[in-house]
Enzyme design. Structure first.
Site, PDB file in Angstrom:
ATOM      1  N   GLU A   4     156.461   2.836 116.708  1.00 46.66           N
ATOM      2  CA  GLU A   4     155.829   3.382 117.916  1.00 46.66           C
ATOM      3  C   GLU A   4     155.069   2.312 118.679  1.00 46.66           C
ATOM      4  OE1 GLU A   4     152.872   5.132 120.560  1.00 46.66           O
ATOM      5  OE2 GLU A   4     152.462   3.942 118.755  1.00 46.66           O
ATOM      6  N   ASP A  31     153.640   2.683 111.490  1.00 50.78           N
ATOM      7  CA  ASP A  31     153.519   1.286 111.920  1.00 50.78           C
ATOM      8  C   ASP A  31     152.198   1.096 112.655  1.00 50.78           C
ATOM      9  OD1 ASP A  31     154.633   2.806 114.215  1.00 50.78           O
ATOM     10  OD2 ASP A  31     154.655   0.853 115.207  1.00 50.78           O
TER      11      ASP A  31
END
Length: 451
Positions: free
Chosen positions: A156, A92
């Site tokens: 994250e 991500d």
């Protein structure tokens, strides 16, 4: 770099690495599904899963984590009796911010001045490619000498803790003798660096309300309490005159005794405008690695274009507080909330919502894994000695893994050196750093297997 079979293999794989990173960067995998389609993150997750399967990984799975995102897991068995190493990265990315401010499209990998530009090239899709390159180089030169687990996180950057909670609920899944977190970076390009501390983090939304609705500023301004002005007062209370963070009751006096970060170099790395002063006190390393730091990440209020002459009834801000080792993030969260409430003026109504939290991390740099990494980096970066540095950013998973596996050695390396401009416009990665760190990781696995 001197002749070395692993280094030669990695060099030959760099065109493939560029192609793969181009494919991975193309996914707009921001784990904020109010801004970007969930399908983009799912596409990136499937790309990583397919890459692991291609490399012979077993038990490849998309893990549905409690925050609604997916982490990718795979296991590559090594020789019988070998040690187990966990390789971490995340797929991500941060939002691209103002896409018009990018020199080239943020989700199209573009080479310019010897660097590869695109959101996630360094943080941390490049880390996924780094792990793949290291493993491929080993397979081409005698095989992978350890058992390898890979985990690629899907949220994250959001700090929502999905993988941490999943790991706690499945404590055997990520168990390893050593863990390499591929989400840090060298102190500067060409200087091999292991990150030994991470600041933790807490994030809060604060909302201030003063009126039932907006009022005409000519008719009511001067007596009607302005919620935006009240919020500005609250936010200003979080800094001293010199810009130091001041949260009531939070210690901000710690110092850093490792690698020195010269002010002029920091100004260059941060691209501080001419004549603008740095904020805070103490050394630069003290400020960014050893002390708490507050940042106002965003404010909800009327934009200048289209604003009306009104006293604002409500305003909202998103606040981040970075927490250094030695301070408990949960305690810092309580202190920050108490500070915001105490400094809200005029009896305004204040509502505070915590949306993310992660503990700080400090590594044991005397462990055998650090010796193995130092030897590996000496080959990958000839003439350079491995350095230890801090990082102001947070990787909450580190503390979760340290708590679950107290005997595991944890090392943090990666591609996010200062020129990478992670989280900012025009993020980029140095392909030379990708190549050298992939070599270092492969050689580390060889060294560690024999230690």
């Amino acid at each position: 770099m001197p002749s070395n079979p692993v280094a030669e293999t990695v060099a030959s794989l760099m065109p493939t690495a560029r192609t793969e990173l181009t494919e991975l960067v193309a996914f707009r995998s921001v784990a904020d599904f109010d801004q970007f389609p969930k399908s983009e993150s799912e596409g990136a997750a499937n790309w990583v899963a397919d890459a692991l399967r291609t490399e012979g990984f077993q038990d490849v799975a998309l893990l549905d984590t409690p925050d609604g995102t997916q982490s990718v897991y795979g296991y590559l068995p090594g020789p019988e009796g070998a040690k187990t190493v966990l390789l971490y990265a995340h797929y991500d990315v941060q939002p691209p911010l103002d896409e018009a401010g990018w020199t080239s499209p943020p989700f199209e990998l573009t080479e310019r001045d010897g660097r590869w530009y695109g959101r996630g090239t360094a943080d941390c899709k490049g880390g996924v490619i780094m792990h793949l390159l290291a493993l491929r180089a080993l397979k081409a030169n005698g095989g992978v000498p350890v058992h390898v687990k890979v985990i690629a996180e899907g949220s994250e950057e959001q700090g929502t803790g999905g993988l941490e909670r999943y790991a706690e609920e499945h404590p055997d899944l990520l168990r390893a003798d050593t863990i390499i977190i591929g989400d840090a970076g060298n102190f500067r390009v060409g200087l091999p660096t292991v990150t030994s501390i991470l600041r933790g983090m807490t994030m809060m939304r604060v909302r201030v309300d003063t009126l039932e609705g907006n009022l005409h500023s000519g008719q009511f301004g001067g007596a009607a309490p302005d919620a935006l002005a009240a919020l500005i007062r609250v936010l200003d209370s979080l800094r001293a005159e010199d810009g130091s963070t001041t949260v009531d009751g939070l210690d901000a006096r710690s110092s850093w005794d490792g690698l020195t970060y010269e002010e002029e170099q920091f100004r260059k790395d941060a691209k501080v405008l001419s004549g603008v002063e740095l904020i805070g006190s103490g050394s630069v390393a003290d400020r960014i690695w050893a002390r708490p730091a507050v940042t106002v990440l965003g404010i909800d209020c009327p934009p200048v274009v289209g604003a009306t002459p009104s006293v604002q009834a409500g305003a909202r801000a998103l606040i981040s507080l970075r927490v250094p080792p030695g301070i408990d993030a949960a305690e810092a969260t309580k202190l920050l909330q108490a500070h915001l409430e105490a400094h809200t003026p005029w009896g305004a109504h204040v509502r505070i919502e915590q949306i993310g939290q992660g503990q700080p991390f400090s590594a044991d740099t005397t462990s055998p894994a650090y010796t193995a990494m130092a030897d590996a980096m000496a080959v990958a970066y000839p003439g350079q000695e491995m350095q230890y540095a801090g990082q102001g950013g947070s990787i909450p998973l580190c503390n979760t893994l340290a708590a679950l596996y107290p005997q595991a050695e944890i090392l943090l390396i990666g591609l996010s050196e200062p020129e990478a401009r992670i989280h900012a416009l025009n993020e980029s990665v140095s392909p030379q750093e990708l190549e050298r760190l992939s070599v270092a990781e492969a050689l580390f696995l060889q060294n560690y297997a024999g230690s």
